[in-house]
Write an enzyme that holds these catalytic residues in place. Structure first.
Site, short mmCIF file in Angstrom:
data_model
loop_
_atom_site.label_atom_id
_atom_site.label_comp_id
_atom_site.label_asym_id
_atom_site.label_seq_id
_atom_site.Cartn_x
_atom_site.Cartn_y
_atom_site.Cartn_z
N ILE A 110 -10.92 -31.04 -8.82
CA ILE A 110 -10.35 -29.87 -9.51
C ILE A 110 -9.30 -30.32 -10.52
CG2 ILE A 110 -9.05 -27.72 -9.20
CD1 ILE A 110 -10.43 -27.50 -6.40
N ARG A 138 -2.63 -26.23 -0.82
CA ARG A 138 -2.30 -25.62 0.47
C ARG A 138 -0.78 -25.43 0.51
NH1 ARG A 138 -6.83 -24.42 0.71
NH2 ARG A 138 -8.38 -24.87 2.32
N GLU A 195 0.07 -17.57 5.57
CA GLU A 195 -0.82 -16.64 4.86
C GLU A 195 -1.45 -15.66 5.83
OE1 GLU A 195 -3.58 -18.86 2.46
OE2 GLU A 195 -1.98 -19.97 1.49
N HIS A 227 -4.14 -16.32 -2.58
CA HIS A 227 -5.09 -17.41 -2.28
C HIS A 227 -6.50 -17.04 -2.75
CE1 HIS A 227 -5.90 -20.99 0.61
NE2 HIS A 227 -6.71 -21.03 -0.44
N SER A 235 -10.85 -19.63 -5.70
CA SER A 235 -12.30 -19.73 -5.90
C SER A 235 -12.98 -18.37 -5.93
CB SER A 235 -12.90 -20.56 -4.75
OG SER A 235 -12.70 -19.89 -3.52
C1 GLV Z 1 -9.87 -22.70 -0.67
O1 GLV Z 1 -8.70 -22.73 -0.48
C2 GLV Z 1 -10.78 -23.72 -0.27
O2 GLV Z 1 -10.35 -24.67 0.40
O3 GLV Z 1 -11.98 -23.62 -0.58
#
Ligand code: GLV
Length: 322
Positions: A156, A237, A266, A285, A288
């Protein structure tokens, strides 16, 4: 006889059909997270489990004597107790690759939102407070041409670096356990030690997976090194940051603001001071969270699950178990 699996969250119909071809399955089809007791009841007789970011502990595995594979519908698998899984001979899988570009989009959105105060502007207009041309309160910090420091140059991080250099003409520094000469060459980014990265960057992005060695990787000392007009971002995280130290750094104006998608706890506690800070953007969060990417993640997790219960090697076994 088909292997038995349990799916601990709703998934697209096409993915359910794919699983049904190979497995006898049950599914938790509710919008609310599956209660722990219900999950413990369902795992007693299954060969495979598919779940979102599950906590897989020794005690949990003791309740599932037939389990062969746990397929995590997420890329981060910090909920896995790897040693316990190895001891119980249970494979762990996750969903890398399919979400990289989507998370990189979210990160850029968050950088722009925070640096250019876009969320505050939006609220201002919607509340009907827009009564003069332009308020200096909304003047932000330029993202183009600025220096971005990426801590953690994984898949990423690399996608963020591409957006930063090619789209925004940014100067990109990165810190990683091992050097990524391939990324340096492709995107003209520079390797840096942590101290230099923190001192030089206008925007610091933390993208490390959570492990014992990255727990609270950013703490008071790190925030102290940042420029007072710099911004901090975390989309990995929550526990990779000492959240109290971040709150303190923001309160004491040691840094200018923060954009967060993840938190120590969370969902975030309603009395978390971060929620009262105008210079902090808080997302729930959702790195994605596009329909296509979440569908792709579910399909990838299903492929891992089916391979794991039918005696094949799943494509995405976590690296500690390969
Ligand atoms: C999201 O936080 C993931 O780990 O896919």
């Amino acid at each position: 006889m088909k292997p038995k699996v349990y799916i601990a969250k709703p998934i697209p119909e096409s993915v359910e059909k794919y699983i049904a071809e190979y497995c006898e399955y049950k599914i938790w089809d509710e919008k609310t997270p599956i209660p722990k007791e219900k999950l413990l009841e369902e795992i007693k007789d299954i060969d495979g489990l598919m779940l979102p970011k599950g906590e897989i502990t020794n005690e949990f595995l003791d309740q599932a004597p037939k389990l062969k594979v746990v397929s995590n519908i997420a890329v981060g698998y910090d909920g896995f107790d790897i040693e316990a899984m190895k001891k119980h001979k249970v494979l762990g899988t996750h969903t890398p690759h399919v979400l990289d570009e989507t998370v990189a989009d979210t990160i850029f959105g968050l950088i722009l939102m925070t640096a250019r105060k876009l969320s505050e502007c939006n609220h201002h207009v919607k509340k009907g407070h827009w009564n003069k041309m332009d308020s200096e309160d909304f003047f932000g910090k330029d993202v183009h041409d600025a220096t971005l420091g990426i801590i953690g140059m994984g898949r990423i991080g690399e996608k963020v670096a591409r957006r930063a250099t090619q789209g925004f003409n940014m100067n990109v520094l990165y810190y990683n356990r091992s050097r990524r000469k391939d990324v340096e060459e492709k995107y003209n980014v520079r390797y840096s030690d942590m101290t230099n990265l923190l001192r030089e960057s206008d925007f610091v992005l933390l993208m490390l997976p959570l492990t014992n060695s990255t727990f609270q990787f950013m703490g008071a000392n790190e925030f102290k090194l940042m420029k007072t007009d710099a911004f901090f971002f975390n989309c990995s995280r929550g526990k990779t940051v000492d959240e109290n130290a971040l709150i303190e750094a923001l309160k004491m104006k040691k840094i200018s603001g923060a954009g967060l998608d993840v938190y120590e706890q969370e969902p975030i506690n309603k009395d978390n001071p971060l929620l009262l800070m105008d210079n902090v953007v808080t997302l729930p969060h959702i790195g994605s969270a596009t329909k296509k990417t979440r569908d792709d993640m579910a399909m990838r997790a299903a492929e891992n699950l089916v391979a794991g219960v039918t005696g094949k090697t799943p494509p995405d076994v976590v690296k500690e178990m390969r």
